[in-house]
Design a protein around this motif. Structure first.
Motif, PDB file in Angstrom:
ATOM      1  N   GLU A  28       0.836  -1.212   0.000  1.00  0.00           N
ATOM      2  CA  GLU A  28       0.000   0.000   0.000  1.00  0.00           C
ATOM      3  C   GLU A  28       0.863   1.251   0.000  1.00  0.00           C
ATOM      4  O   GLU A  28       0.582   2.211  -0.722  1.00  0.00           O
ATOM      5  CB  GLU A  28      -0.937  -0.021   1.206  1.00  0.00           C
ATOM      6  N   LYS A  29       1.912   1.244   0.790  1.00  0.00           N
ATOM      7  CA  LYS A  29       2.836   2.375   0.768  1.00  0.00           C
ATOM      8  C   LYS A  29       3.580   2.429  -0.556  1.00  0.00           C
ATOM      9  O   LYS A  29       3.901   3.491  -1.075  1.00  0.00           O
ATOM     10  CB  LYS A  29       3.830   2.266   1.930  1.00  0.00           C
ATOM     11  N   GLY A  30       3.848   1.241  -1.110  1.00  0.00           N
ATOM     12  CA  GLY A  30       4.532   1.179  -2.396  1.00  0.00           C
ATOM     13  C   GLY A  30       3.727   1.814  -3.510  1.00  0.00           C
ATOM     14  O   GLY A  30       4.290   2.397  -4.437  1.00  0.00           O
ATOM     15  N   ALA A  31       2.393   1.717  -3.432  1.00  0.00           N
ATOM     16  CA  ALA A  31       1.546   2.347  -4.448  1.00  0.00           C
ATOM     17  C   ALA A  31       1.726   3.861  -4.443  1.00  0.00           C
ATOM     18  O   ALA A  31       1.664   4.515  -5.485  1.00  0.00           O
ATOM     19  CB  ALA A  31       0.083   1.981  -4.205  1.00  0.00           C
ATOM     20  N   VAL A  32       1.959   4.410  -3.255  1.00  0.00           N
ATOM     21  CA  VAL A  32       2.196   5.852  -3.144  1.00  0.00           C
ATOM     22  C   VAL A  32       3.567   6.207  -3.729  1.00  0.00           C
ATOM     23  O   VAL A  32       3.707   7.169  -4.487  1.00  0.00           O
ATOM     24  CB  VAL A  32       2.103   6.310  -1.676  1.00  0.00           C
ATOM     25  N   LEU A 111      15.802   6.218  -5.512  1.00  0.00           N
ATOM     26  CA  LEU A 111      15.097   6.276  -4.240  1.00  0.00           C
ATOM     27  C   LEU A 111      16.122   6.022  -3.141  1.00  0.00           C
ATOM     28  O   LEU A 111      16.612   4.896  -2.990  1.00  0.00           O
ATOM     29  CB  LEU A 111      13.990   5.213  -4.188  1.00  0.00           C
ATOM     30  N   LYS A 112      16.462   7.035  -2.395  1.00  0.00           N
ATOM     31  CA  LYS A 112      17.525   6.907  -1.400  1.00  0.00           C
ATOM     32  C   LYS A 112      17.050   6.244  -0.108  1.00  0.00           C
ATOM     33  O   LYS A 112      17.851   5.714   0.649  1.00  0.00           O
ATOM     34  CB  LYS A 112      18.107   8.296  -1.088  1.00  0.00           C
ATOM     35  N   ASP A 113      15.755   6.270   0.149  1.00  0.00           N
ATOM     36  CA  ASP A 113      15.212   5.687   1.376  1.00  0.00           C
ATOM     37  C   ASP A 113      14.986   4.188   1.175  1.00  0.00           C
ATOM     38  O   ASP A 113      14.245   3.766   0.277  1.00  0.00           O
ATOM     39  CB  ASP A 113      13.895   6.378   1.742  1.00  0.00           C
ATOM     40  N   ALA A 114      15.616   3.366   2.020  1.00  0.00           N
ATOM     41  CA  ALA A 114      15.518   1.909   1.880  1.00  0.00           C
ATOM     42  C   ALA A 114      14.088   1.414   2.033  1.00  0.00           C
ATOM     43  O   ALA A 114      13.672   0.466   1.352  1.00  0.00           O
ATOM     44  CB  ALA A 114      16.428   1.228   2.902  1.00  0.00           C
ATOM     45  N   ASP A 115      13.312   2.026   2.926  1.00  0.00           N
ATOM     46  CA  ASP A 115      11.922   1.614   3.108  1.00  0.00           C
ATOM     47  C   ASP A 115      11.099   1.902   1.860  1.00  0.00           C
ATOM     48  O   ASP A 115      10.239   1.108   1.462  1.00  0.00           O
ATOM     49  CB  ASP A 115      11.311   2.330   4.312  1.00  0.00           C
ATOM     50  N   ASP A 116      11.350   3.049   1.227  1.00  0.00           N
ATOM     51  CA  ASP A 116      10.635   3.367  -0.013  1.00  0.00           C
ATOM     52  C   ASP A 116      10.921   2.316  -1.078  1.00  0.00           C
ATOM     53  O   ASP A 116      10.013   1.886  -1.808  1.00  0.00           O
ATOM     54  CB  ASP A 116      11.056   4.745  -0.527  1.00  0.00           C
ATOM     55  N   ARG A 117      12.172   1.913  -1.180  1.00  0.00           N
ATOM     56  CA  ARG A 117      12.519   0.899  -2.181  1.00  0.00           C
ATOM     57  C   ARG A 117      11.837  -0.432  -1.863  1.00  0.00           C
ATOM     58  O   ARG A 117      11.297  -1.092  -2.759  1.00  0.00           O
ATOM     59  CB  ARG A 117      14.044   0.718  -2.250  1.00  0.00           C
TER      60      ARG A 117
END
Length: 366
Positions: A28-32, A111-117
């Motif tokens: 769900e966060k990945g969709a954002v 994407l520098k943020d590991a969680d975003d990746r």
């Protein structure tokens, strides 16, 4: 030069995941996160290739291996060398595309943020049959025993709670900008060259930079990729029904080109070009529009104001303040300004009214 940018990703997400994988992110966060990529990539039902390839069924796919999409040589070579998209290779690519695949035309900085990746990978995994069970979310296990919440609020020195209440201004908000902050924003360039930084760049240098940083959207020759803006050509089209407004056909001043590239480009990586690189790219765009014809031409602050764009003479000063209704200071009339109103033309006659199939009815709107 290739006219079809590879490219898997001006937006940052691209090729993707590989053999049975269990994504550890939150779909769900990945969709954002994926919204940063949606200008170039599609995923899901009906997804098609755009500036980048569609991202369905990407787990286990060989890099540069989607049939029907024209990749760069760098991406094709990566696939020929055995690169397959899985969580590891995808994570590295999304963090820094140009490091993971040297020579890629991906303009997105990563994407520098590991969680975003991790979230993005989990989201894309949902559109691949090779993905294993549903993605796990990054939720830490709760401790066996949680201490009772404290009712005491501790404030560290220097935090907002310790600061004096501001009294300046009407709302008592904000502070004066520092000289460094002002300098970072005060970068506009005037048509006469005031505001230009020191630096220089040649057409040849600009061609290399343009191919690497700009061509994925604007094409190798400024012709525009997909629906991205066209930058070159368009001479003698301004009187057409659909004029091609480019740097060579419409723009009045070279300072606008330099200022915009310096301030806002490349898309998704603004302010990443140094001053010499901006001069070089600007010089190359002059070359693409036949304003200069020598590949060795060097643009700098010294000769910048000598360059004139073809359409400059067709722009005139704003003289509205000299019109009669500005001569006497007065409040503008907002209602009952004329005794009689005369209809001078109808939208239907101007061909801007949609065809409703009933001309008689269309004439009765007034």
């Amino acid at each position: 030069m290739l006219k079809f940018p590879e490219f898997a990703l001006t937006c940052g997400l691209a090729l993707l995941i590989a053999a049975p994988v269990e994504a550890a992110g939150d779909p769900e966060k990945g969709a954002v996160v994926f919204k940063k990529c949606a200008a170039c990539h599609q995923v899901g039902d009906g997804a098609k290739n755009r500036i980048g390839p569609h991202l369905n069924e990407l787990i286990g796919r060989t890099a540069g291996g989607l049939d029907g999409f024209k990749y760069s040589k760098a991406m094709q070579d990566a696939g020929a060398g055995g690169m397959v998209w899985d969580t590891e290779t995808l994570d590295a690519y999304l963090e820094s595309p140009r490091t993971a695949v040297k020579g890629t035309r991906m303009a997105f900085p990563g994407l520098k943020d590991a969680d975003d990746r991790a979230d993005a990978i989990a989201y894309l995994a949902e559109y691949s049959k090779q993905a294993s069970a549903p993605a796990e979310t990054k939720t830490a296990a709760a401790p066996a025993e949680s201490p009772a919440p404290s009712t005491t609020v501790e404030t560290a020195p220097g935090t907002a709670a310790n600061q004096p209440i501001p009294t300046h201004g009407v709302l008592h908000l904000g502070r004066m900008a520092t000289p460094d902050e002002v300098a970072a924003w005060d970068i506009d360039v005037r048509p006469d060259g005031v505001g230009l930084p020191a630096g220089k760049g040649t057409v040849s240098q600009g061609e290399v930079l343009f191919t690497e940083r700009c061509a994925s959207c604007h094409g190798d020759f400024g012709e525009g990729a997909g629906r991205w803006p066209v930058l070159a050509g368009g001479r003698d089209t301004l009187k057409n029904d659909r004029p091609e407004k480019t740097i060579g056909s419409y723009w009045p001043y070279l300072s606008t080109v330099y200022d915009y590239v310096r301030r806002a480009m490349p898309y998704g990586d603004a302010r990443s070009l140094n001053d010499n690189e901006v001069y070089a790219i600007t010089a190359y765009m002059l070359y693409l529009n036949d304003v200069v014809t020598d590949e060795a031409f060097e643009l700098s602050r010294a000769n910048f104001s000598d360059v004139r764009l073809p359409n400059e003479a067709n722009f005139t000063d704003d003289t509205r303040k000299q019109e009669a209704h500005y001569a006497v200071p007065a409040e503008p009339c907002m209602r009952d300004c004329k005794a009689d109103v005369t209809i001078t033309s109808r939208a239907r006659v101007l061909n801007v009214t949609p065809d409703g199939g009933n001309d008689d009815a269309a004439t009765k709107v007034d």
